[in-house]
Design a protein around this motif. Structure first.
Motif, PDB file in Angstrom:
ATOM      1  N   ASP A  16       0.863  -1.182   0.000  1.00  0.00           N
ATOM      2  CA  ASP A  16       0.000   0.000   0.000  1.00  0.00           C
ATOM      3  C   ASP A  16       0.897   1.229   0.000  1.00  0.00           C
ATOM      4  N   ARG A  17       0.300   2.395   0.136  1.00  0.00           N
ATOM      5  CA  ARG A  17       1.084   3.624   0.035  1.00  0.00           C
ATOM      6  C   ARG A  17       2.116   3.746   1.154  1.00  0.00           C
ATOM      7  N   THR A  18       1.820   3.197   2.304  1.00  0.00           N
ATOM      8  CA  THR A  18       2.750   3.335   3.425  1.00  0.00           C
ATOM      9  C   THR A  18       3.986   2.462   3.244  1.00  0.00           C
ATOM     10  N   ALA A  19       3.879   1.449   2.402  1.00  0.00           N
ATOM     11  CA  ALA A  19       5.002   0.521   2.228  1.00  0.00           C
ATOM     12  C   ALA A  19       5.889   0.878   1.039  1.00  0.00           C
ATOM     13  N   LEU A  20       5.558   1.939   0.323  1.00  0.00           N
ATOM     14  CA  LEU A  20       6.324   2.277  -0.875  1.00  0.00           C
ATOM     15  C   LEU A  20       7.779   2.589  -0.592  1.00  0.00           C
ATOM     16  N   PRO A  21       8.128   3.339   0.489  1.00  0.00           N
ATOM     17  CA  PRO A  21       9.542   3.645   0.720  1.00  0.00           C
ATOM     18  C   PRO A  21      10.411   2.406   0.940  1.00  0.00           C
ATOM     19  N   SER A  22       9.811   1.326   1.464  1.00  0.00           N
ATOM     20  CA  SER A  22      10.609   0.129   1.754  1.00  0.00           C
ATOM     21  C   SER A  22      10.961  -0.677   0.503  1.00  0.00           C
ATOM     22  N   LEU A  23      10.397  -0.331  -0.638  1.00  0.00           N
ATOM     23  CA  LEU A  23      10.657  -1.101  -1.861  1.00  0.00           C
ATOM     24  C   LEU A  23      12.076  -0.902  -2.386  1.00  0.00           C
ATOM     25  N   SER A  24      12.744   0.185  -1.961  1.00  0.00           N
ATOM     26  CA  SER A  24      14.124   0.405  -2.404  1.00  0.00           C
ATOM     27  C   SER A  24      15.042  -0.708  -1.927  1.00  0.00           C
ATOM     28  N   ILE A  25      14.764  -1.218  -0.712  1.00  0.00           N
ATOM     29  CA  ILE A  25      15.601  -2.282  -0.175  1.00  0.00           C
ATOM     30  C   ILE A  25      15.399  -3.551  -0.982  1.00  0.00           C
ATOM     31  N   ALA A  26      14.139  -3.845  -1.309  1.00  0.00           N
ATOM     32  CA  ALA A  26      13.858  -5.051  -2.093  1.00  0.00           C
ATOM     33  C   ALA A  26      14.453  -4.942  -3.500  1.00  0.00           C
ATOM     34  N   LEU A  27      14.393  -3.748  -4.109  1.00  0.00           N
ATOM     35  CA  LEU A  27      14.895  -3.566  -5.474  1.00  0.00           C
ATOM     36  C   LEU A  27      16.416  -3.665  -5.513  1.00  0.00           C
ATOM     37  N   ALA A  28      17.059  -3.246  -4.405  1.00  0.00           N
ATOM     38  CA  ALA A  28      18.519  -3.239  -4.388  1.00  0.00           C
ATOM     39  C   ALA A  28      19.100  -4.643  -4.467  1.00  0.00           C
ATOM     40  N   ARG A  29      18.329  -5.650  -4.086  1.00  0.00           N
ATOM     41  CA  ARG A  29      18.841  -7.018  -4.153  1.00  0.00           C
ATOM     42  C   ARG A  29      19.083  -7.476  -5.593  1.00  0.00           C
ATOM     43  N   TYR A  30      18.446  -6.848  -6.560  1.00  0.00           N
ATOM     44  CA  TYR A  30      18.546  -7.298  -7.964  1.00  0.00           C
ATOM     45  C   TYR A  30      19.365  -6.352  -8.854  1.00  0.00           C
ATOM     46  N   GLY A  31      19.701  -5.188  -8.354  1.00  0.00           N
ATOM     47  CA  GLY A  31      20.444  -4.224  -9.176  1.00  0.00           C
ATOM     48  C   GLY A  31      21.903  -4.119  -8.771  1.00  0.00           C
ATOM     49  N   ASP A  32      22.763  -3.616  -9.654  1.00  0.00           N
ATOM     50  CA  ASP A  32      24.178  -3.338  -9.370  1.00  0.00           C
ATOM     51  C   ASP A  32      24.613  -2.149 -10.232  1.00  0.00           C
ATOM     52  N   ASP A  33      25.954  -1.905 -10.283  1.00  0.00           N
ATOM     53  CA  ASP A  33      26.450  -0.737 -11.030  1.00  0.00           C
ATOM     54  C   ASP A  33      26.235  -0.877 -12.535  1.00  0.00           C
ATOM     55  N   ARG A  34      26.119  -2.093 -13.033  1.00  0.00           N
ATOM     56  CA  ARG A  34      25.979  -2.318 -14.470  1.00  0.00           C
ATOM     57  C   ARG A  34      24.540  -2.587 -14.891  1.00  0.00           C
ATOM     58  N   THR A  35      23.790  -3.214 -14.025  1.00  0.00           N
ATOM     59  CA  THR A  35      22.366  -3.457 -14.301  1.00  0.00           C
ATOM     60  C   THR A  35      21.561  -2.597 -13.336  1.00  0.00           C
ATOM     61  N   ARG A  36      20.916  -1.594 -13.846  1.00  0.00           N
ATOM     62  CA  ARG A  36      20.229  -0.605 -13.019  1.00  0.00           C
ATOM     63  C   ARG A  36      18.721  -0.755 -13.201  1.00  0.00           C
ATOM     64  N   LEU A  37      18.028  -0.626 -12.062  1.00  0.00           N
ATOM     65  CA  LEU A  37      16.583  -0.858 -12.046  1.00  0.00           C
ATOM     66  C   LEU A  37      15.869   0.379 -11.516  1.00  0.00           C
ATOM     67  N   LYS A  38      14.732   0.680 -12.119  1.00  0.00           N
ATOM     68  CA  LYS A  38      13.847   1.749 -11.627  1.00  0.00           C
ATOM     69  C   LYS A  38      12.438   1.186 -11.565  1.00  0.00           C
ATOM     70  N   LEU A  39      11.748   1.511 -10.505  1.00  0.00           N
ATOM     71  CA  LEU A  39      10.391   0.994 -10.303  1.00  0.00           C
ATOM     72  C   LEU A  39       9.415   2.162 -10.284  1.00  0.00           C
ATOM     73  N   LEU A  40       8.437   2.130 -11.184  1.00  0.00           N
ATOM     74  CA  LEU A  40       7.407   3.167 -11.282  1.00  0.00           C
ATOM     75  C   LEU A  40       6.058   2.522 -10.999  1.00  0.00           C
ATOM     76  N   VAL A  41       5.105   3.330 -10.579  1.00  0.00           N
ATOM     77  CA  VAL A  41       3.763   2.816 -10.311  1.00  0.00           C
ATOM     78  C   VAL A  41       2.719   3.845 -10.741  1.00  0.00           C
ATOM     79  N   ARG A  42       1.652   3.312 -11.216  1.00  0.00           N
ATOM     80  CA  ARG A  42       0.488   4.142 -11.547  1.00  0.00           C
ATOM     81  C   ARG A  42      -0.673   3.607 -10.706  1.00  0.00           C
ATOM     82  N   PRO A  43      -1.013   4.338  -9.626  1.00  0.00           N
ATOM     83  CA  PRO A  43      -2.058   3.829  -8.707  1.00  0.00           C
ATOM     84  C   PRO A  43      -3.391   3.658  -9.440  1.00  0.00           C
TER      85      PRO A  43
END
Length: 538
Positions: free
Chosen positions: A83-110
């Protein structure tokens, strides 16, 4: 007549074959062909390499698309209950799959909520939620605007389905650039999520993804090497061609008389004008050949003069000794007088043979190294025509002349004098008493080239039409001097004339050495016409 078409039909293929052979052997043709090859080869190779690069792009983008799908499937369980309150914590989850060469961005349209009246509000925009590695807000907003401008987010937001490739290059905050390779949608109850995958690896950066194929470093490096190679090859050929043209110009100057021994300078040699080291030996050989020809011509002229002087001195002594003998012998001694007459005639013939030998040697020297200068042919012909007054009076002949002024040719003045002398004396020797010798010098044009035309006419017996082409052959005597004269005058005329059949041969050879032509024809009213054409000096 029936054989003429067959002969023409056989000549046409031979001419075509000779023309093709000339084109193949011509350096200009080969240089043009090589230029066409250098132009055509990169065009053909570029098309093939571009197709191979497009296939490589597809493999890279499909690989990136598949990678995005796998990461999206891994993230999907964590996004289902967000939900909206959990959005800031998604950076930690996304960081597990990204590195300096493979970069990830997560967007949302509610998801759009319904209003009290049951109508739905307008569509929500896409918002950046997280990035791995993390990016500043300004960089995230710039990338979102780029995706909006390209219409990527609009297409995704309408259905929130379908993984798609991007192939877009964007500048990176740390410098350089990265390639947005794929965007993967994830549909949950919260809304439509979009996982943007980008790469900064060498495989993506050095590829043509997101830019024209010709702008890739590999293509530009190959083009630079190819152009350098083509320029080097063409420069080598052009240098050889230019050097050969220099040789040709110098050869024409030498033949034209600008670089004769009297006017040599330090650059008047093939070796001095050569710029290709590999042609140095050829240039030196040419210089030696020119020097040898000049020395040979000079030796021939010197030998001709020395031999003529050596022979004419005893001839003159014998001639002077005969005269006292004639006076001392009684006139009634017919046998002695006849013997002295035979001695005098033999001396005349011997004197003519000596002159003939000298002219032959000088003609050979002129052919080896013809000295050329700018000669006012009009003045020369006018001066020589005026010098025959005594001979014409002796032979009871008349001269009619028409000489255009200002006709200048490039030739040897001495050789031109020999040509005019041979033509005029030939006309005089075969003209009957009270005949007219005509000398005409006019300006003409032959195949677009300005020419000086010298015409000498006589009223003699002419030449058998079958022998018109042979009269320029060496030792060919084409007419009988004194023909048409009274018998006693003809005998006297022949006794004093020494015709060895080389005069017209020397005329033709010298004229052709100066780039001219000579022809003979019988005049309609009787007599022979000799026509000489020489190119006018520029």
């Amino acid at each position: 007549m029936a054989l003429l078409p067959i002969d023409l039909a056989m000549r046409a293929p031979r001419r075509a074959s000779a023309r093709l052979l000339w084109l193949w052997r011509s350096m200009a043709s080969r240089l043009l062909l090589l230029t066409l090859v250098f132009v055509a080869v990169p065009v053909l190779l570029y098309d093939q390499f571009q197709r191979a690069d497009e296939a490589s792009q597809q493999l890279l983008l499909k690989s990136a698309q598949r990678q995005g799908e796998l990461i999206a499937r891994a993230l999907e369980p964590e996004l289902l209950g967000v939900d909206r309150t959990a959005l800031p914590s998604l950076s930690i989850a996304l960081a597990r799959y990204g590195d300096d060469r493979t970069r990830l961005k997560l967007l949302v349209r509610p998801r759009v909520a319904a209003t009290a009246s049951g109508a739905k509000a307008g569509p929500e925009p896409f918002f950046y939620v997280a990035a791995a590695p993390s990016l500043s807000t300004a960089d995230i907003d710039a990338e979102r605007r780029l995706l909006l401008e390209q219409g990527v987010l609009d297409r995704l937001g309408s259905s929130c389905a379908g993984n798609s490739t991007l192939a877009m290059r964007v500048p990176h905050v740390e410098g350089g650039e990265e390639v947005l390779s794929s965007i993967t949608p994830i549909k949950t109850s919260f809304g439509c999520w979009a996982l943007v995958t980008s790469h900064a690896t060498e495989a993506y950066i050095s590829s043509s993804i997101g830019r024209p194929y010709w702008s890739t470093p590999a293509v530009q490096a190959a083009a630079a090497i190819y152009l350098a190679m083509a320029a080097l090859v063409l420069a080598v050929l052009a240098g050889v061609w230019r050097n050969l043209n220099r040789f040709g110009d110098l050869a024409r100057r030498i033949v034209g008389g600008d670089d004769t021994p009297d006017h040599e300078d330090r650059n008047a040699s093939f070796a001095a004008r050569n710029t290709v080291p590999e042609l140095a030996g050829v240039a030196e050989d040419f210089d030696r050949l020119v020097s040898t020809l000049r020395d040979s011509a000079q030796s021939l002229r010197r030998a001709a003069e020395d031999n003529a002087h050596a022979f004419k001195t005893p001839i003159a002594v014998i001639r002077q000794s005969v005269e006292p003998l004639r006076r001392a012998l009684p006139a009634e001694n017919a046998r002695s007088q006849r013997a002295l007459t035979m001695i005098e005639k033999s001396l005349d013939k011997l004197d003519g043979l000596v002159s003939f030998a000298r002219r032959m040697d000088e003609a050979a020297a002129d052919l080896l190294a013809p000295a050329r200068r700018r000669v006012d042919l009009s003045s020369l012909v006018e001066r020589m025509a005026g010098g025959y007054t005594g001979l014409l009076a002796e032979r009871r002949l008349h001269m009619r002349s028409r000489i255009d002024a200002g006709l200048v040719v490039r030739a040897s003045e001495e050789t031109l004098e020999t040509i005019v002398e041979n033509l005029v004396e030939n006309a005089v020797s075969f003209s009957p008493p009270d005949g007219t010798v005509s000398v005409r010098l006019t300006r003409g044009v032959s195949q677009g080239t300005p020419m000086a035309e010298l015409v000498v006419d006589d009223e003699g017996p002419g030449v058998d039409p079958a022998n018109l082409e042979r009269i320029f052959e060496r030792y060919f005597s084409h007419r009988e001097p004194g023909r048409g004269m009274p018998e006693d005058e003809a005998a006297a005329h022949q006794a004093g004339a020494a015709h060895f059949g080389i005069g017209l041969w020397i005329v033709r050879r010298n004229i052709e050495a100066f780039g001219g032509r000579v022809r003979a024809e019988n005049r309609p009213t009787g007599g022979l016409r000799m026509t000489v054409t020489l190119p006018l000096a520029a």
